[in-house]
Design a protein around this motif. Sequence first.
Motif: not given
Length: 353
Positions: A206-209, A225-228, A231-234
């Motif tokens: 749910d995090i926007d950025g 970690a986020l990509r795993g 979380v979208e790259r953008g």
Amino acid sequence: MFHPLRVSEVEPLTDDAVAVTLAVPPELREAFRHTPGQHIALRRRTERGEEIRRTYSICAPAGPDPALRVGIRLVEGGEFSTYALKELAVGDTVEVMEPTGRFVLEPRAGYFAAIVGGSGITPVLSIAATLLIREPTARFCLVRSDRTVASTMFLEEVADLKDRFPDRFQLVTVVSREERQAGLPSGRLDRERLTGLLPALLPVADIDGWFLCGPLGLVSGAERALRGLGVERGRIHQEIFHVDETPSAAAAPAARGARAAADSTLTATLAGRSGTWPVREGESLLETVLHSRADAPYACKGGVCGTCRAFLVSGEVTMDRNFALEPEETDAGYVLACQSHPATAEVELDFDR
């Protein structure tokens, strides 16, 4: 463009860090109006006549009356940071470049988070404070890592945000080199630890950025970690505050072209004026421009700050390393002039795009 600004305050933050505030006269307020997360370059000349430039992120909230406050941490062997901590005083004048940088967040409603290490707190402090002040529904989670409590920069400012916005600002602190009686266990925030920690702290999806800032190892680990976690790259924005001087596997060349070309010429447009010059053997395209145009934009010359970003109009180049441009920027044709070398007989850059 550089402007001489007077130092109005030098405030010790830790044993090895200070906050420096620069007074902006009324006629330069528009020039120094900044977006939260941007940085400025400071310039001085040594007694040997050498020019030293360093970039430092603005830590003050953005507003109509720009406050130029930067955090400077002592770097071993660093000429400017040593000068700032040991010599710089109120009343001194420093040459300052107008704010730049794309590690920014224009205040808007939403849920945002940051993972920072050490002095990486500096731009995120401006981002978080401006967001919480301007957007009454916005939320922000700050995960910060420092070596020790005593080495932590901007402790009071972060604590103030927690007191002012208790329902909208979440703070998670980790120290790597000392044990704490409360809070999370000590240790580094690497990929494995963040993969387990982040879902327990907040709704990752749910995090926007996400804003990642600090040493290369922490930022790279946090991104993986986020990509795993899906979380979208953008939604991931990053800024590196420190890298080794020698390019490594982590700094694989971001190339537009395969090899260096001999006897090349460079055409560059800067501030509306164009020129064409031969590229000397071994030099970067930024160095080529600087022979004739002292106003060419640069600060770190290390592929970190992004100040020398230029659009590759034609030809091909190779970049030694790139820690400043996002993949979508390189895909769109942007390069770092300080790291670029010609791979074709003719290359054209545009610094104005």
